[in-house]
Design an enzyme around this catalytic site. Structure first.
Site, short mmCIF file in Angstrom:
data_model
loop_
_atom_site.label_atom_id
_atom_site.label_comp_id
_atom_site.label_asym_id
_atom_site.label_seq_id
_atom_site.Cartn_x
_atom_site.Cartn_y
_atom_site.Cartn_z
N SER A 172 -6.23 -5.92 -9.86
CA SER A 172 -4.92 -5.37 -8.35
C SER A 172 -3.53 -5.55 -9.57
O SER A 172 -3.02 -6.37 -10.63
CB SER A 172 -4.08 -7.53 -8.05
OG SER A 172 -3.28 -6.95 -7.60
N HIS A 219 -6.10 -2.22 -6.93
CA HIS A 219 -5.88 -2.38 -5.38
C HIS A 219 -4.26 -2.86 -5.33
O HIS A 219 -3.73 -3.39 -6.36
CB HIS A 219 -6.63 -4.32 -5.97
CG HIS A 219 -6.71 -5.00 -4.65
ND1 HIS A 219 -7.62 -5.10 -3.20
CD2 HIS A 219 -5.43 -6.03 -4.27
CE1 HIS A 219 -7.31 -5.32 -2.75
NE2 HIS A 219 -5.90 -6.36 -3.24
N ASP A 230 -0.83 -3.57 -3.84
CA ASP A 230 -0.69 -5.20 -2.85
C ASP A 230 0.95 -5.25 -2.61
O ASP A 230 2.21 -4.91 -2.82
CB ASP A 230 -0.49 -6.39 -3.73
CG ASP A 230 -2.11 -7.05 -3.53
OD1 ASP A 230 -3.05 -7.11 -2.43
OD2 ASP A 230 -3.02 -7.15 -5.34
N MET A 254 4.20 -5.91 -0.19
CA MET A 254 4.41 -7.82 0.61
C MET A 254 5.93 -6.47 2.04
O MET A 254 6.34 -6.20 0.60
CB MET A 254 4.13 -8.48 -0.34
CG MET A 254 2.71 -9.15 -0.60
SD MET A 254 3.64 -10.36 -1.57
CE MET A 254 1.24 -9.79 -2.99
N HIS A 297 -3.68 -2.55 0.13
CA HIS A 297 -3.90 -4.01 0.66
C HIS A 297 -2.87 -3.99 1.23
O HIS A 297 -1.74 -4.77 0.67
CB HIS A 297 -4.45 -5.00 -0.39
CG HIS A 297 -4.56 -6.82 0.79
ND1 HIS A 297 -4.42 -7.56 -0.24
CD2 HIS A 297 -4.14 -6.59 1.70
CE1 HIS A 297 -4.63 -8.89 0.92
NE2 HIS A 297 -4.48 -8.10 2.28
N MET A 331 -0.42 -6.20 3.08
CA MET A 331 0.29 -7.87 3.91
C MET A 331 1.37 -7.38 4.79
O MET A 331 2.60 -8.07 3.68
CB MET A 331 -0.06 -8.43 2.59
CG MET A 331 -1.01 -9.11 1.99
SD MET A 331 -0.69 -9.98 0.34
CE MET A 331 -0.91 -8.44 -0.34
N MET A 358 -9.62 -12.52 1.56
CA MET A 358 -8.82 -13.61 0.55
C MET A 358 -8.84 -15.29 0.38
O MET A 358 -9.53 -15.95 1.16
CB MET A 358 -7.31 -13.74 1.76
CG MET A 358 -6.56 -12.07 1.67
SD MET A 358 -4.91 -12.11 1.27
CE MET A 358 -5.66 -12.79 -0.04
N ASP A 374 -10.54 -11.56 -2.39
CA ASP A 374 -9.16 -11.25 -3.11
C ASP A 374 -8.77 -12.75 -3.56
O ASP A 374 -8.18 -12.98 -2.65
CB ASP A 374 -8.65 -9.96 -2.33
CG ASP A 374 -7.46 -9.42 -2.95
OD1 ASP A 374 -6.72 -9.92 -4.23
OD2 ASP A 374 -5.99 -8.85 -2.01
C1 DX5 Z 1 -2.48 -12.20 -3.05
C2 DX5 Z 1 -2.85 -10.26 -3.40
C3 DX5 Z 1 -4.38 -10.18 -4.91
C4 DX5 Z 1 -3.84 -10.87 -5.89
C5 DX5 Z 1 -4.65 -11.35 -6.95
O1 DX5 Z 1 -1.74 -11.98 -1.68
O2 DX5 Z 1 -3.51 -9.49 -2.15
O3 DX5 Z 1 -5.26 -8.67 -4.33
O4 DX5 Z 1 -2.56 -9.96 -6.56
O5 DX5 Z 1 -3.93 -11.81 -7.37
P1 DX5 Z 1 -4.84 -12.86 -8.84
O6 DX5 Z 1 -6.24 -12.08 -9.52
O7 DX5 Z 1 -3.88 -13.12 -9.44
O8 DX5 Z 1 -5.24 -14.19 -7.99
ZN ZN Z 2 -4.58 -7.24 -2.55
#
Ligand code: DX5
Ligand code: ZN
Length: 215
Positions: free
Chosen positions: A7, A32, A34, A36, A65, A67, A136, A174
């Site tokens: 990620s 990956h 993310d 947000m 991903h 969010m 998650m 994740d």
């Molecule tokens: C959290 C993200 C994850 C995050 C994971 O909301 O969806 O993908 O980056 O990070 P680590 O591996 O550091 O927990």
């Molecule tokens: Zn993620």
């Protein structure tokens, strides 16, 4: 062998090109990414513009991903930015089936992400329409959180649901994945490991990726 999806949330964005080069030279399978929005989750990360740059830096699969609320408004933008897989949160979609159809009609693989409090049984009817479940194992919004142990039970339940129907849906875990807990996650039935801090904050990220890949 599991699919390893580092990620980039934990990457050094001032040296993004070097981080991409490192991933390209590594055994990582997917990027990956993310996204947000500060509404669905209490944090803001990056959007399609950054993904467009990352797309130019790699030929590996870009696993996005989302969010975000109202993901249907942005699906085409993420396709244009270069997403190969687009996951939306079940908790953010009033018409999940419509959202999944939209993602597939745009030519992407479709994923559904679920937060820790959503039971895997909520995926019962959508399972045969999707390519991936992003389960998650922390509450979404931040990297570097601790793995929630009951996720292992959810993985087993989901693996059973998928296998009983003879489906080929990826189970992606994740949040809080480490070199130490990865083996139990795979043993429970997951086949995609997302890892942010474990990879990017490690002294030797390529070696850490290789360790995860060997499981
Ligand atoms: C959290 C993200 C994850 C995050 C994971 O909301 O969806 O993908 O980056 O990070 P680590 O591996 O550091 O927990
Ligand atoms: Zn993620």
């Amino acid at each position: 062998m599991p699919i390893i999806a580092p990620s980039l949330l934990a990457a050094d964005f001032l040296n993004l090109k070097d981080e991409c080069t490192m991933l390209n030279e590594s055994e990582a399978d997917w990027y990956h990414l993310d996204v947000m929005d500060g509404r669905f989750v209490p944090n803001i990360s990056f959007g399609p513009m950054i993904i467009e740059f990352i797309r130019k830096a790699t030929t590996k699969v870009c696993d996005v991903h989302l969010m975000i609320e109202e993901p249907e408004k942005y699906a085409a933008q993420f396709k244009n930015a270069g997403a190969d897989i687009l996951s939306v949160h079940i908790e953010a979609c009033r018409h999940l089936h419509r959202n999944i159809e939209q993602i597939k009609s745009l030519g992407m693989r479709a994923g559904v992400a679920v937060t820790p409090h959503t039971p895997v049984s909520a995926l019962n009817d959508i399972l045969h329409d999707i390519d991936l479940v992003c389960l998650m194992s922390v509450n979404p919004g931040f990297g570097g959180q601790k793995f929630i142990p009951y996720t292992l039970d959810k993985i087993k339940q989901l693996r059973k649901m998928i296998d009983e129907r003879g489906l080929k849906v990826h189970i992606e875990i994740d949040g809080g994945v480490t070199v130490e807990n990865a083996a139990s996650i795979i043993a429970a039935g997951a086949d995609v490991l997302v890892a942010g801090n474990t990879v990017f904050k490690s002294a030797d990220p390529k070696k850490t990726i290789a360790q995860l890949k060997k499981l």
